[in-house]
Design a protein around this motif. Structure first.
Motif, PDB file in Angstrom:
ATOM      1  N   GLY A   2      50.375  35.494  42.020  1.00  0.00           N
ATOM      2  CA  GLY A   2      50.219  35.980  40.660  1.00  0.00           C
ATOM      3  C   GLY A   2      49.807  34.849  39.746  1.00  0.00           C
ATOM      4  N   TYR A   3      49.569  35.186  38.475  1.00  0.00           N
ATOM      5  CA  TYR A   3      49.103  34.159  37.540  1.00  0.00           C
ATOM      6  C   TYR A   3      50.147  33.062  37.348  1.00  0.00           C
ATOM      7  CZ  TYR A   3      46.780  31.921  33.650  1.00  0.00           C
ATOM      8  OH  TYR A   3      46.158  30.985  32.856  1.00  0.00           O
ATOM      9  N   GLN A  23      45.791  38.887  34.319  1.00  0.00           N
ATOM     10  CA  GLN A  23      45.482  39.488  35.618  1.00  0.00           C
ATOM     11  C   GLN A  23      44.002  39.336  35.947  1.00  0.00           C
ATOM     12  OE1 GLN A  23      47.625  40.541  37.880  1.00  0.00           O
ATOM     13  NE2 GLN A  23      45.892  40.870  39.257  1.00  0.00           N
TER      14      GLN A  23
END
Length: 206
Positions: A40-41, A74
């Motif tokens: 994920g980020y 995202q």
């Protein structure tokens, strides 16, 4: 900012920021990766700080920005995975003494143009590109892309190699260009142990 456990366990053995970025996926030398540090980020930002691509204040600011704008973070994370795929394709082709495809090189050119459009030229021992004034969510990717292009245009391409025991890539800085492993403490030791066991089994008994 606390570093996620998977990122903190990473080995930075590539000798180049772009290769360490590619090495965020692990697995055997041939075939698909079997694990991925970047989930994920938040992990992307943590990796950037861990690898030295981001300062701690920059990482903290990006973390706050991503929480305030999850949709755009995202999008930035999806772009980071696309860039990693492209870099993986280009560098593995070079390591195998093949020419990468024209389309992937065109995307890398465009990514480098975008990175430099957000850079400033700062003086250290010499002048170099920095991204200290770039507050955008794509900030972690800029120095990665630039490191890749610099490696391909200014480095010794025959020093780019793949590990014999895993999928990691590295720059072989050994004097006689004989490095075979990402790390002697890991894949190199495993190979030594495999050979030792094989030699023991081949010895005559009695």
């Amino acid at each position: 900012m606390e570093t996620p456990e998977g990122v903190a366990r990473m080995r930075l053995v590539g000798g180049n920021l772009a290769l360490d970025f590619i090495n965020t996926r692990t697995g055997p030398p041939v075939g698909d990766p079997d694990d991925d540090v970047l989930t994920g980020y938040a992990e992307l930002v943590a990796w950037g700080a861990y690898a030295g691509a981001l300062s701690k204040p920059e990482a903290a600011a990006l973390s706050r920005l991503s929480r305030d704008d999850p949709d755009r973070s995202q999008v930035a994370f999806a772009r980071s995975l696309r860039i990693r795929d492209d870099l993986d394709e280009v560098v593995r082709a070079v390591a195998a003494d093949r020419s990468p495809g024209a389309s992937v090189l065109a995307r890398l050119r465009d990514d480098e143009a975008d990175a430099l459009a957000h850079a400033r030229l700062d003086r250290g021992r010499t002048y170099g590109w920095t991204w200290r004034d770039d507050p955008t969510l794509d900030r972690p990717l800029r120095p990665v892309v630039h490191a890749a292009v610099n490696l391909l245009t200014a480095g010794a391409l025959d020093r780019i190699k793949g590990c014999g025991g895993c999928r990691f890539l590295f720059v072989d800085e050994s004097r006689n260009r004989s490095r075979r492993w990402c790390s002697m403490d890991d894949c190199g030791t495993s190979e030594k142990m495999r050979r030792y066991v094989a030699a023991r089994r081949s010895r005559p008994t009695g």
